[in-house]
Scaffold this active site. Sequence first.
Site, PDB file in Angstrom:
ATOM      1  CB  CYS A 124      -0.908   0.004   1.227  1.00  0.00           C
ATOM      2  SG  CYS A 124      -2.004  -1.410   1.333  1.00  0.00           S
ATOM      3  CD  GLU A 127      -1.583   8.416   0.728  1.00  0.00           C
ATOM      4  OE1 GLU A 127      -1.955   9.608   0.656  1.00  0.00           O
ATOM      5  OE2 GLU A 127      -0.995   7.926   1.696  1.00  0.00           O
ATOM      6  CB  ILE A 157      -4.380  -1.747  -2.666  1.00  0.00           C
ATOM      7  CG1 ILE A 157      -4.141  -0.319  -2.163  1.00  0.00           C
ATOM      8  CG2 ILE A 157      -3.560  -2.772  -1.880  1.00  0.00           C
ATOM      9  CD1 ILE A 157      -2.763   0.264  -2.441  1.00  0.00           C
ATOM     10  NE  ARG A 243       9.826   0.516 -10.630  1.00  0.00           N
ATOM     11  CZ  ARG A 243      10.176   1.703 -10.181  1.00  0.00           C
ATOM     12  NH1 ARG A 243      11.444   2.085 -10.239  1.00  0.00           N
ATOM     13  NH2 ARG A 243       9.276   2.515  -9.676  1.00  0.00           N
ATOM     14  CD  GLU A 363       5.785  -3.764  -9.119  1.00  0.00           C
ATOM     15  OE1 GLU A 363       7.015  -3.665  -9.076  1.00  0.00           O
ATOM     16  OE2 GLU A 363       5.172  -4.800  -8.823  1.00  0.00           O
ATOM     17  N   GLY A 364       5.441   1.983 -11.325  1.00  0.00           N
ATOM     18  CA  GLY A 364       6.185   3.067 -11.960  1.00  0.00           C
ATOM     19  C   GLY A 364       5.852   3.155 -13.431  1.00  0.00           C
TER      20      GLY A 364
HETATM   21  N1  COS Z   1      17.391   2.874  -3.906  1.00  0.00           N
HETATM   22  C1  COS Z   1      17.734   3.461  -2.713  1.00  0.00           C
HETATM   23  N2  COS Z   1      17.532   4.787  -2.499  1.00  0.00           N
HETATM   24  C2  COS Z   1      16.992   5.528  -3.484  1.00  0.00           C
HETATM   25  C3  COS Z   1      16.647   4.982  -4.720  1.00  0.00           C
HETATM   26  C4  COS Z   1      16.859   3.601  -4.921  1.00  0.00           C
HETATM   27  N3  COS Z   1      16.545   3.025  -6.061  1.00  0.00           N
HETATM   28  N4  COS Z   1      16.118   5.957  -5.501  1.00  0.00           N
HETATM   29  C5  COS Z   1      16.147   7.090  -4.783  1.00  0.00           C
HETATM   30  N5  COS Z   1      16.703   6.818  -3.565  1.00  0.00           N
HETATM   31  C6  COS Z   1      16.947   7.777  -2.484  1.00  0.00           C
HETATM   32  C7  COS Z   1      17.825   8.932  -2.973  1.00  0.00           C
HETATM   33  O1  COS Z   1      19.196   8.627  -2.835  1.00  0.00           O
HETATM   34  C8  COS Z   1      17.395  10.059  -2.074  1.00  0.00           C
HETATM   35  O2  COS Z   1      18.053   9.889  -0.824  1.00  0.00           O
HETATM   36  P1  COS Z   1      18.356  11.109   0.195  1.00  0.00           P
HETATM   37  O3  COS Z   1      17.111  11.327   0.974  1.00  0.00           O
HETATM   38  O4  COS Z   1      19.459  10.584   1.053  1.00  0.00           O
HETATM   39  O5  COS Z   1      18.739  12.291  -0.635  1.00  0.00           O
HETATM   40  C9  COS Z   1      15.922   9.785  -1.844  1.00  0.00           C
HETATM   41  O6  COS Z   1      15.722   8.395  -2.113  1.00  0.00           O
HETATM   42  C10 COS Z   1      15.023  10.614  -2.746  1.00  0.00           C
HETATM   43  O7  COS Z   1      15.356  10.363  -4.090  1.00  0.00           O
HETATM   44  P2  COS Z   1      14.874  11.312  -5.283  1.00  0.00           P
HETATM   45  O8  COS Z   1      15.335  12.700  -5.011  1.00  0.00           O
HETATM   46  O9  COS Z   1      15.307  10.680  -6.555  1.00  0.00           O
HETATM   47  O10 COS Z   1      13.287  11.259  -5.103  1.00  0.00           O
HETATM   48  P3  COS Z   1      12.112  11.930  -5.915  1.00  0.00           P
HETATM   49  O11 COS Z   1      11.130  12.465  -4.946  1.00  0.00           O
HETATM   50  O12 COS Z   1      12.627  12.851  -6.962  1.00  0.00           O
HETATM   51  O13 COS Z   1      11.366  10.655  -6.581  1.00  0.00           O
HETATM   52  C11 COS Z   1      10.950   8.975  -8.224  1.00  0.00           C
HETATM   53  C12 COS Z   1      11.977   9.786  -7.424  1.00  0.00           C
HETATM   54  C13 COS Z   1      10.026   9.851  -9.032  1.00  0.00           C
HETATM   55  C14 COS Z   1      11.771   8.109  -9.141  1.00  0.00           C
HETATM   56  C15 COS Z   1      10.134   8.108  -7.239  1.00  0.00           C
HETATM   57  O14 COS Z   1       9.273   8.886  -6.479  1.00  0.00           O
HETATM   58  C16 COS Z   1       9.358   6.997  -7.911  1.00  0.00           C
HETATM   59  O15 COS Z   1       9.908   5.947  -8.233  1.00  0.00           O
HETATM   60  N6  COS Z   1       8.052   7.227  -8.130  1.00  0.00           N
HETATM   61  C17 COS Z   1       7.218   6.198  -8.690  1.00  0.00           C
HETATM   62  C18 COS Z   1       6.581   5.396  -7.618  1.00  0.00           C
HETATM   63  C19 COS Z   1       5.912   4.186  -8.162  1.00  0.00           C
HETATM   64  O16 COS Z   1       6.526   3.355  -8.815  1.00  0.00           O
HETATM   65  N7  COS Z   1       4.626   4.058  -7.870  1.00  0.00           N
HETATM   66  C20 COS Z   1       3.893   2.925  -8.327  1.00  0.00           C
HETATM   67  C21 COS Z   1       3.138   2.363  -7.198  1.00  0.00           C
HETATM   68  S1  COS Z   1       3.895   1.012  -6.483  1.00  0.00           S
HETATM   69  S2  COS Z   1       2.828  -0.452  -7.238  1.00  0.00           S
END
Ligand code: COS
Length: 391
Positions: A124, A127, A157, A243, A363-364
């Site tokens: 989950c 949102e 979900i 992924r 998943e993105g």
């Molecule tokens: N593994 C470990 N840490 C990670 C990471 C990864 N793959 N990707 C990012 N981080 C960490 C970064 O290093 C950063 O750390 P600090 O807080 O120490 O600076 C933090 O996470 C934030 O990273 P970032 O600045 O890249 O975050 P953003 O808010 O710009 O978001 C995206 C990045 C857009 C890529 C992310 O929000 C995302 O993947 N969104 C899609 C979500 C998704 O897939 N939703 C589907 C529902 S799930 S079924």
Amino acid sequence: MVDFTLTDEQKDIRDLAHDFAEKEIRPVAWDYDRDATWPQEIIEKAWEVGLMNSHIAEEHGGPGLDYLTGCLIEEELGWGCSGIGTSLMCNGLASAPVGIGGSEELKKEYFGMLTEEPKLASFCLTEPDAGSDVSGMRTTAVKKGDKWVINGTKCFITNGSHASWYTVYAKTDKEAGHRGISAFVVPRDADGVTVDKKEDKLGQRASDTAMISFNDVEIPAGNLLGEENKGFKLAMMTLDRTRPGVSAMAVGIAQAAFEYARDYSKERVQFGVPIAMHQAIQFMIADMATKVEAARLLVWQSGALLDQGKRNTLASSHAKRFAADSAMEITVDAVQVYGGYGFIKEYPVEKLMRDAKIMQLYEGTSQIQRLVIAREVLMPRRVEEPAAAAA
Ligand code: COS
């Protein structure tokens, strides 16, 4: 040396999954799609033959398979029906954060639930106002004594109506953006958990997609996964691990569409010859075949990196982006090869086209994968994380 040869064990498991998809899933997949029926019977059979919870370690009752082998299973189940496949594979998504950040007690209790009976768990994160922008979530978790109190609503979900427990992400510091999110395990039977709505979907209609609300839900302090306020990273690390599998499912859809189009093109006669004799069709079939091969190789690479304990963020986004977009293109082209018949529900390919669409969304999205790829390529970042352990 680069060697794409599978081990005997991997081949056996792939054959088992293919056989299961062919005998148990394919014969009923189109009925389940039409009626949006929940595939409980198939889940029980898949659990019985050992095709579920592949990443749960042996010490927690699972088979402890490697990630690449998990991808082989997901491709075959996706080939059978990706809606049913998604229902079967969702435990992997919900379990991954527990595997990475959960205490030994949590692993024992919650993995045990999945391995001792054919039960399900859900992840989950999303949102109504926080999809790609994870940090925009509004669900909160507040510490009260030795409990966490969770309030909020999660949507889209997978398996939400049927899950026995949830991995829930919530804000534990509202002012701290992505650094104020934590993850928790929430049992379904906790007071205040409600399933509000089951979605009626375009594709993958056999999978359950629900809206879940948490109203003053109290859970023990020990249900926190990893460290407080480190939930965003846990979510990203989870998606890196899942992924490859979801991309493999896209390859399964693409492979199925390719096979249907290839076979139909040899049967359908127009202008006095099978349409496979026309170069316009040959080129479509050739492009489908190349895309399936390329997507599968990206999937294998992204899974193999995890098995080597290496970070696979870039590889898993390459795999997800390319496999999802290819599945969409290939299924659209399969409908084209079938011509007018491709648009009719009596023929198999329109279902595949509808099913493929979600691969570019869940998943993105494909756009988020491109964002990750661009960042990794333009500004490579060192992210410290534990080696990719099995759940
Ligand atoms: N593994 C470990 N840490 C990670 C990471 C990864 N793959 N990707 C990012 N981080 C960490 C970064 O290093 C950063 O750390 P600090 O807080 O120490 O600076 C933090 O996470 C934030 O990273 P970032 O600045 O890249 O975050 P953003 O808010 O710009 O978001 C995206 C990045 C857009 C890529 C992310 O929000 C995302 O993947 N969104 C899609 C979500 C998704 O897939 N939703 C589907 C529902 S799930 S079924």
